[in-house]
Design a protein around this motif. Structure first.
Motif, short mmCIF file in Angstrom:
data_model
loop_
_atom_site.label_atom_id
_atom_site.label_comp_id
_atom_site.label_asym_id
_atom_site.label_seq_id
_atom_site.Cartn_x
_atom_site.Cartn_y
_atom_site.Cartn_z
N GLU A 1 -2.44 6.04 -1.37
CA GLU A 1 -3.50 5.04 -1.43
C GLU A 1 -4.08 4.77 -0.04
O GLU A 1 -5.29 4.64 0.14
N PHE B 1 -7.31 2.62 -7.60
CA PHE B 1 -6.57 1.65 -6.78
C PHE B 1 -7.36 0.34 -6.80
O PHE B 1 -8.49 0.29 -6.32
N ARG C 1 -8.07 -2.93 -5.34
CA ARG C 1 -7.93 -3.74 -4.12
C ARG C 1 -9.20 -4.56 -3.93
O ARG C 1 -10.31 -4.09 -4.24
N TRP D 1 0.84 -1.19 0.00
CA TRP D 1 0.00 0.00 0.00
C TRP D 1 0.89 1.25 0.00
O TRP D 1 1.79 1.38 0.82
#
Length: 280
Positions: free
Chosen positions: A39, A76, A78, A35
């Protein structure tokens, strides 16, 4: 005559080297990227927006999926599990910084952002307690009003002042108690989440173990059946060969009996002929 140096082809060994390079790249791609600072800040901001929703529900799988979607909108990528794991790590680091000394405590670069979230959570709990207290207060005031309607105005003022002092003291105690209850609930919820994750992982491991055992048993059954089929086939071939041998043996015996019978008949004819010649 000078010997020319041999030039090696650039393709020799290139396939192996290329496969090794691709293998290393594939392993690196499988690793979860770390990370970044920006972010993580965006993630904390998204999680803060849904703090009220998290406090109102226990099944928060959908909320983590929503956070993963918002992070994807921000660029991002994830998963929900990665976001949940990251939040647990941040909370643990925040606790270590909060409960330890400033000089010897753990470093938490996002302590201020997390501190705002948890302080706002404590304030919301206090507001809820005050709302509950305010909802139960009018009835008491009505009773005091009816009870004090026959008394003098000075006595009413004194009672109101003393009542206000008691309420202020009670509010202070309840606020401190609410903060302690909030911290205890937070620790209990964190411990409950850890236990739920542990049991979930344990169940997954047990299911995988059962699946592996079933696969091995199925493979063993298949191999045993193949062995039985092979043995039956060999036994059938042996029986067929033995039966063919017996048939050939019976045919040979039959031919020998026929030959012996013909020989006996021939001997008998010769003897009878010789006997007739002797008589003449």
């Amino acid at each position: 005559m000078a010997m020319l140096p041999m030039q090696t082809s650039p393709d020799v060994g290139g396939g192996d080297f290329g496969s090794m390079t691709l293998g290393r790249r594939s392993k690196k791609e499988e690793r979860i990227p770390q990370w970044g600072y920006q972010e993580t800040k965006e993630f904390i901001a998204v999680r803060a927006e849904l703090e009220k929703d998290f406090s109102q529900t226990k099944r928060n799988k959908t909320l983590w999926q929503l956070i993963a979607g918002k992070m994807k909108e921000k660029g991002f990528h994830r998963s929900a599990d990665q976001c949940k794991c990251k939040w647990k790590n941040l909370v643990n680091r925040y606790k270590g910084k909060e409960t330890s000394e400033p000089d010897n405590g753990k470093q938490c670069p996002f302590f201020e952002e997390l501190d705002v979230i948890f302080k706002e959570r404590a304030k919301s709990m206090d507001r809820m307690l005050h709302e509950v207290e305010a909802g139960a207060r009018p009835g008491k005031k009505g009773k005091r009003g009816r009870r004090s309607s026959d008394e003098d105005s000075d006595d009413v003022d004194d009672e109101d002042d003393s009542e206000d002092d008691r309420i202020v003291g009670r509010k202070g105690r309840r606020s401190e108690k609410g903060q302690r209850v909030t911290a205890e609930k937070f620790r209990a919820n964190s411990m409950q989440e850890v236990l739920e994750d542990f049991f979930h992982q344990h169940q997954q491991a047990e299911v995988q173990w059962h699946d592996a055992v079933e696969r091995r048993e199925q493979e063993w059954r298949i191999r045993e059946q193949e062995w039985r089929d092979a043995m039956e086939k060999l036994e059938q071939e042996r029986i067929t060969r033995e039966q063919g041998w017996r048939e050939r043996e019976e045919q040979r015996r039959a031919r020998e009996e026929v030959r012996a019978q013909k020989r006996d008949e021939l001997f008998a004819a010769l003897l009878s002929k010789l006997a007739q010649e002797d008589d003449y």
